[in-house]
Design a protein around this motif. Structure first.
Motif, PDB file in Angstrom:
ATOM      1  N   VAL A 189       0.835  -1.206   0.000  1.00 48.29           N
ATOM      2  CA  VAL A 189       0.000   0.000   0.000  1.00 48.29           C
ATOM      3  C   VAL A 189       0.872   1.259   0.000  1.00 48.29           C
ATOM      4  O   VAL A 189       0.508   2.296  -0.573  1.00 48.29           O
ATOM      5  N   LEU A 190       2.043   1.169   0.626  1.00 48.30           N
ATOM      6  CA  LEU A 190       2.937   2.326   0.729  1.00 48.30           C
ATOM      7  C   LEU A 190       4.030   2.319  -0.337  1.00 48.30           C
ATOM      8  O   LEU A 190       4.921   3.159  -0.313  1.00 48.30           O
ATOM      9  N   ASP A 191       3.945   1.401  -1.273  1.00 46.55           N
ATOM     10  CA  ASP A 191       4.942   1.295  -2.351  1.00 46.55           C
ATOM     11  C   ASP A 191       4.386   1.972  -3.595  1.00 46.55           C
ATOM     12  O   ASP A 191       3.367   1.567  -4.138  1.00 46.55           O
ATOM     13  N   ASN A 192       5.060   3.019  -4.053  1.00 49.10           N
ATOM     14  CA  ASN A 192       4.597   3.743  -5.239  1.00 49.10           C
ATOM     15  C   ASN A 192       4.936   3.038  -6.540  1.00 49.10           C
ATOM     16  O   ASN A 192       4.469   3.440  -7.596  1.00 49.10           O
ATOM     17  N   ASN A 193       5.781   2.019  -6.492  1.00 50.52           N
ATOM     18  CA  ASN A 193       6.273   1.399  -7.721  1.00 50.52           C
ATOM     19  C   ASN A 193       6.244  -0.118  -7.620  1.00 50.52           C
ATOM     20  O   ASN A 193       7.272  -0.767  -7.541  1.00 50.52           O
ATOM     21  N   LYS A 194       5.050  -0.694  -7.608  1.00 48.35           N
ATOM     22  CA  LYS A 194       4.955  -2.146  -7.522  1.00 48.35           C
ATOM     23  C   LYS A 194       5.717  -2.799  -8.668  1.00 48.35           C
ATOM     24  O   LYS A 194       5.706  -2.302  -9.793  1.00 48.35           O
ATOM     25  N   HIS A 195       6.352  -3.931  -8.360  1.00 48.28           N
ATOM     26  CA  HIS A 195       7.212  -4.564  -9.364  1.00 48.28           C
ATOM     27  C   HIS A 195       6.459  -5.591 -10.202  1.00 48.28           C
ATOM     28  O   HIS A 195       7.065  -6.248 -11.039  1.00 48.28           O
ATOM     29  N   TYR A 196       5.154  -5.724  -9.995  1.00 47.78           N
ATOM     30  CA  TYR A 196       4.405  -6.710 -10.754  1.00 47.78           C
ATOM     31  C   TYR A 196       3.156  -6.070 -11.357  1.00 47.78           C
ATOM     32  O   TYR A 196       2.728  -4.989 -10.957  1.00 47.78           O
ATOM     33  N   TRP A 197       2.575  -6.750 -12.328  1.00 46.55           N
ATOM     34  CA  TRP A 197       1.373  -6.257 -12.983  1.00 46.55           C
ATOM     35  C   TRP A 197       0.180  -6.344 -12.034  1.00 46.55           C
ATOM     36  O   TRP A 197       0.009  -7.318 -11.301  1.00 46.55           O
ATOM     37  N   ILE A 198      -0.648  -5.333 -12.083  1.00 37.40           N
ATOM     38  CA  ILE A 198      -1.876  -5.323 -11.300  1.00 37.40           C
ATOM     39  C   ILE A 198      -2.999  -5.803 -12.200  1.00 37.40           C
ATOM     40  O   ILE A 198      -3.274  -5.201 -13.239  1.00 37.40           O
ATOM     41  N   ASN A 199      -3.645  -6.901 -11.809  1.00 34.73           N
ATOM     42  CA  ASN A 199      -4.714  -7.462 -12.618  1.00 34.73           C
ATOM     43  C   ASN A 199      -5.741  -8.114 -11.703  1.00 34.73           C
ATOM     44  O   ASN A 199      -5.738  -7.899 -10.485  1.00 34.73           O
ATOM     45  N   GLU A 200      -6.624  -8.908 -12.279  1.00 32.97           N
ATOM     46  CA  GLU A 200      -7.690  -9.534 -11.488  1.00 32.97           C
ATOM     47  C   GLU A 200      -7.135 -10.437 -10.386  1.00 32.97           C
ATOM     48  O   GLU A 200      -7.753 -10.600  -9.334  1.00 32.97           O
ATOM     49  N   ALA A 201      -5.963 -11.024 -10.628  1.00 28.86           N
ATOM     50  CA  ALA A 201      -5.376 -11.896  -9.610  1.00 28.86           C
ATOM     51  C   ALA A 201      -5.080 -11.119  -8.325  1.00 28.86           C
ATOM     52  O   ALA A 201      -5.181 -11.672  -7.224  1.00 28.86           O
ATOM     53  N   GLU A 202      -4.714  -9.839  -8.458  1.00 23.59           N
ATOM     54  CA  GLU A 202      -4.439  -9.029  -7.271  1.00 23.59           C
ATOM     55  C   GLU A 202      -5.710  -8.795  -6.457  1.00 23.59           C
ATOM     56  O   GLU A 202      -5.660  -8.674  -5.229  1.00 23.59           O
ATOM     57  N   VAL A 203      -6.836  -8.693  -7.134  1.00 27.64           N
ATOM     58  CA  VAL A 203      -8.107  -8.561  -6.423  1.00 27.64           C
ATOM     59  C   VAL A 203      -8.343  -9.777  -5.536  1.00 27.64           C
ATOM     60  O   VAL A 203      -8.688  -9.651  -4.350  1.00 27.64           O
ATOM     61  N   GLU A 204      -8.128 -10.957  -6.099  1.00 19.67           N
ATOM     62  CA  GLU A 204      -8.364 -12.179  -5.335  1.00 19.67           C
ATOM     63  C   GLU A 204      -7.375 -12.311  -4.176  1.00 19.67           C
ATOM     64  O   GLU A 204      -7.739 -12.804  -3.100  1.00 19.67           O
ATOM     65  N   LYS A 205      -6.139 -11.885  -4.383  1.00 21.95           N
ATOM     66  CA  LYS A 205      -5.163 -11.915  -3.292  1.00 21.95           C
ATOM     67  C   LYS A 205      -5.608 -11.020  -2.143  1.00 21.95           C
ATOM     68  O   LYS A 205      -5.530 -11.398  -0.962  1.00 21.95           O
ATOM     69  N   LEU A 206      -6.078  -9.820  -2.487  1.00 21.97           N
ATOM     70  CA  LEU A 206      -6.509  -8.888  -1.442  1.00 21.97           C
ATOM     71  C   LEU A 206      -7.721  -9.441  -0.695  1.00 21.97           C
ATOM     72  O   LEU A 206      -7.787  -9.373   0.540  1.00 21.97           O
ATOM     73  N   LEU A 207      -8.670  -9.994  -1.415  1.00 22.00           N
ATOM     74  CA  LEU A 207      -9.851 -10.560  -0.768  1.00 22.00           C
ATOM     75  C   LEU A 207      -9.487 -11.767   0.090  1.00 22.00           C
ATOM     76  O   LEU A 207     -10.049 -11.966   1.179  1.00 22.00           O
ATOM     77  N   HIS A 208      -8.548 -12.577  -0.381  1.00 26.15           N
ATOM     78  CA  HIS A 208      -8.138 -13.765   0.371  1.00 26.15           C
ATOM     79  C   HIS A 208      -7.405 -13.389   1.656  1.00 26.15           C
ATOM     80  O   HIS A 208      -7.695 -13.928   2.730  1.00 26.15           O
ATOM     81  N   ARG A 209      -6.457 -12.446   1.542  1.00 25.13           N
ATOM     82  CA  ARG A 209      -5.637 -12.090   2.697  1.00 25.13           C
ATOM     83  C   ARG A 209      -6.269 -11.028   3.593  1.00 25.13           C
ATOM     84  O   ARG A 209      -5.936 -10.938   4.776  1.00 25.13           O
ATOM     85  N   GLY A 210      -7.163 -10.212   3.049  1.00 25.41           N
ATOM     86  CA  GLY A 210      -7.735  -9.129   3.848  1.00 25.41           C
ATOM     87  C   GLY A 210      -9.204  -9.271   4.152  1.00 25.41           C
ATOM     88  O   GLY A 210      -9.779  -8.425   4.843  1.00 25.41           O
ATOM     89  N   GLY A 211      -9.815 -10.344   3.650  1.00 25.19           N
ATOM     90  CA  GLY A 211     -11.260 -10.480   3.794  1.00 25.19           C
ATOM     91  C   GLY A 211     -11.766 -10.507   5.218  1.00 25.19           C
ATOM     92  O   GLY A 211     -12.879 -10.051   5.501  1.00 25.19           O
ATOM     93  N   GLU A 212     -10.954 -11.009   6.168  1.00 25.28           N
ATOM     94  CA  GLU A 212     -11.401 -11.124   7.554  1.00 25.28           C
ATOM     95  C   GLU A 212     -11.314  -9.812   8.321  1.00 25.28           C
ATOM     96  O   GLU A 212     -12.121  -9.552   9.208  1.00 25.28           O
ATOM     97  N   TRP A 213     -10.323  -8.985   7.997  1.00 26.83           N
ATOM     98  CA  TRP A 213     -10.092  -7.783   8.813  1.00 26.83           C
ATOM     99  C   TRP A 213     -10.271  -6.470   8.061  1.00 26.83           C
ATOM    100  O   TRP A 213     -10.563  -5.435   8.671  1.00 26.83           O
ATOM    101  N   LEU A 214     -10.106  -6.484   6.748  1.00 26.80           N
ATOM    102  CA  LEU A 214     -10.143  -5.232   5.999  1.00 26.80           C
ATOM    103  C   LEU A 214     -11.514  -4.543   6.040  1.00 26.80           C
ATOM    104  O   LEU A 214     -11.565  -3.306   6.141  1.00 26.80           O
TER     105      LEU A 214
END
Length: 489
Positions: A189-214
């Protein structure tokens, strides 16, 4: 890049079971552009510390085309903060090194993942606009947050502090997998220059890892926007996290919750398509496209036949200029050979018909040194370039372009600093892009443009770019300089 995790749980060496890493052995993993080392500086029944050390190779970053957002400047490809400062590299290494622990699995001690441990996590160097920003992210998760600011230069204290902090997080009792997940999500979140492509897979990662607390986090919208970056992913993800009724509504579909009806992407002002791993939204025109389209329209209006694209990058403006029949030749110049290679590939220069190929010259060069090749052109475009130069070097830029090359017209775009207050992720005084050396208000840009025009015999008009807002104007601005002989062409 260093992360340490410490516990005083008894016995503290249970940490080794949870992480699936033996305290007696050093382990090394291959990661993007380097290696990750896992070791234990201390491992006693009373206190145990696991360390994750990333050894990032800046040469490998360049070879893998994973450099910083400012990689149009040749030296910065090799000299930057990526090997040392917590970023998406650290998040990826966390997932690779401690994946089993993040999933809450412990084969030898299956009861351990549910145990609440006293934990302390330290990130050696963390980027942030302010210490308060770090507190807003971690305190709601139950951490005591301690930050240590690092000065820009310890030998010159009057320069003040940098944007880097040592971050220490203490929690009286938390599951290890929860703490690892918090770090995994919040570091990028604090990185202005992510080293990987942002795509639908990133959505699923965020939901998987943050779904309980976010969903319960007071900064959930900020976190989601910064993690996913682009409106086409952000708003649907917030709806899935919060439910359609609770998700923030925007006056323009796909916008990122800016005040008012702005269709400009929140990160468009930072040229997201030019950043490693970023990609433009598909549902609307972003700010960078608005700039390029307007500059191409002005060049067409001027009737220019020979055009300079100074700081051409990967050739987005060149692509537009090649569609203008009156344009007979384009000299596209950039300081970065790698950007020129990208331009060749993305413009498909090798497959161009011979007559089309003759209209274009891609060449390496600097705008700070006299270059006789730049003389004799009808127009020059300088799109989002000057803010990447040190203000002290603008005199050299002015001499190269306006005094020596003297094209019939010069079109210069730059961000409007007045508008920055509309970007909710920017703190006061923070620039839109890590490589910007300055950002000018409308008054500052107008004053600079008027001075340049007066010194070199040009007329100038400054126009807004993008949707205008009351009091702060548009997100970007364009100065159109014309020599007297071509004014009104």
């Amino acid at each position: 890049m260093l992360l340490t995790i410490t516990t005083t749980h008894q016995p503290a060496t249970d940490l080794g079971f949870l992480l699936h890493k033996n305290p007696a052995r050093l382990q090394t993993l291959e990661i993007t552009a380097g290696q990750a080392h896992i070791f234990y500086p201390e491992a006693t029944p009373e206190r145990c510390t696991a360390a994750l050390l990333l050894d990032i190779d800046p040469i490998a970053l360049v070879r893998n085309q994973r450099g910083p957002a400012g990689d149009g400047f040749a030296l910065e490809q090799y000299v930057n903060d990526r090997p040392y400062v917590a970023s998406s590299f650290l998040s990826s290494a966390l997932a690779k090194a401690f994946n089993t622990a993040m999933n809450g699995t412990c084969k030898d001690r299956p009861e351990l993942p549910e145990v609440l441990l006293p934990l302390e996590a330290t990130v050696a160097v963390m980027p942030a606009a302010t210490a308060e920003q770090l507190e807003r992210l971690f305190q709601p998760l139950g951490y005591t947050v301690e930050t240590e600011a690092h000065p820009l230069d310890p030998t010159v204290p009057e320069w003040g502090n940098s944007r880097y902090f040592t971050l220490r997080l203490r929690h009286p009792g938390i599951r290890l997998r929860d703490s690892l997940t918090h770090l995994y999500v919040l570091i990028p979140v604090l990185d202005n220059n992510k080293h990987y492509w942002i795509n639908e897979a990133e959505v699923e990662k965020l939901l998987h890892r943050g779904g309980e607390w976010l969903p319960q986090h007071p900064e959930r919208e900020f976190i989601t926007r910064r993690y996913l970056r682009f409106a086409e992913y952000v708003n649907p993800t917030l709806e899935r996290l919060l439910g359609e009724e609770e998700a923030p509504s925007d006056e323009v579909p796909g916008s990122l919750g800016l005040t008012g009806a702005s269709s400009v992407d929140l990160f468009a002002g930072t040229e997201p398509a030019d950043q490693p791993g970023a990609q433009p939204t598909r549902e609307k025109q972003n700010l960078h496209d608005i700039r390029l389209d307007r500059v191409a329209e002005e060049i067409s209006r001027l009737g220019a036949k020979r055009v300079l694209d100074l700081g051409c990058g990967e050739g987005k403006l060149v692509r537009r200029l090649l569609k203008i029949p009156q344009v007979e030749h384009i000299l596209a110049l950039d300081v970065s050979w790698r950007e020129l290679e990208r331009a060749q590939q993305r413009l498909h220069v090798a497959e161009m018909p011979p007559r089309q190929r003759e209209r274009l010259t891609l060449t390496q060069g600097s705008l700070l040194y006299h270059d006789p090749r730049l003389a004799g052109y009808d127009a020059a475009a300088v799109v989002e370039v000057i803010e990447h130069l040190d203000e002290g070097r603008l005199t050299a830029f002015e001499q190269v372009v306006f005094a020596r090359a003297r094209p019939g017209a010069v079109l210069v775009t730059t961000p409007n600093a007045d508008y920055n207050q509309r970007y909710e992720t920017l703190s006061a005084g923070e620039f839109r892009h890590a490589d910007h050396r300055f950002e000018w208000t409308r008054a500052q840009f107008a004053a600079w443009a008027a001075g340049v025009a007066a010194r070199h015999g040009y007329t100038v008009r400054v126009v807004p770019l993008g949707p205008e807002a009351a009091e702060v104007g548009a997100p970007s601005q364009l100065a159109v300089f014309e020599l007297g002989a071509t004014a009104g062409a």
